[in-house]
Design a protein around this motif. Structure first.
Motif: not given
Length: 196
Positions: A81-92
């Motif tokens: 699902r991530r490969l299709i959707r891309g990253r959805v957040w960053q920072g922890g």
């Protein structure tokens, strides 16, 4: 259909206006949710402390936490699902974006940290995260979080174009999180506010 939608929008604006300070102007309140691939549960170490913990909770919590991490890793972190959707957040979790996710998830009122829905509310002074009402005329708004007007910005790096109702919110510490706006025709208004 349009009249019904317009009435709903008016009720939503009136609901959000109940949280404004004296003299504060409401720009808009938009139904929103965290991106479907955003972390579903905040780790226990990041949640506000509550009263006594049962012995069973102490024994089960570490195993349950590991299960959540594995699920998150497989389905959200490195899964298909991530490969299709891309990253959805960053920072922890300790970042501004992590605290934003925790504020939204804590809105379930049951202590499960599984809420997803909120009203992304813009004023001339602040950005508010409010509870999303079922009956705006009968409910009192609950404030999940608030930010000074210029703290949350539109992320400069674009997300995949196929996700038309997605808006990426950027924070001063470099973290960001994707949210889904309830109606595509409102995405432009959200972007304009964040870019101004």
């Amino acid at each position: 259909m349009r009249t019904e939608r317009a009435e709903r929008d008016v009720r939503r604006q009136e609901y959000a206006a109940r949280c404004l300070a004296s003299g504060e102007q409401l720009y808009g309140a938009f139904s929103a949710g965290l991106d479907p691939l955003a972390p579903e549960r905040a780790p226990r170490r990041c949640r506000p402390r509550r009263g006594g913990i049962a012995v069973v909770g102490v024994l089960v919590a570490p195993v349950q936490e590991l299960a959540y991490k594995l699920e998150d890793w497989f389905w959200r972190g490195f899964g298909i699902r991530r490969l299709i959707r891309g990253r959805v957040w960053q920072g922890g979790w300790e970042s501004d974006a992590g605290r934003f996710v925790i504020a939204v998830r804590a809105g379930d009122r049951r202590g499960e940290y599984e809420n997803n829905r909120f009203l992304l509310t813009f004023t001339d002074r602040r950005v508010l995260l409010l509870s999303s009402p079922l009956s705006p005329e009968r409910e009192t708004p609950e404030l999940f979080g608030e930010y000074p007007r210029h703290v949350i910005r539109l992320r400069s790096e674009p997300h995949p174009a196929r996700h038309r109702n997605r808006v990426d919110l950027a924070f001063p510490d470099g973290s960001w999180v994707a949210v889904a706006i309830g109606r595509r025709d409102e995405v432009g208004d959200v972007r304009r506010y964040l870019a101004s």
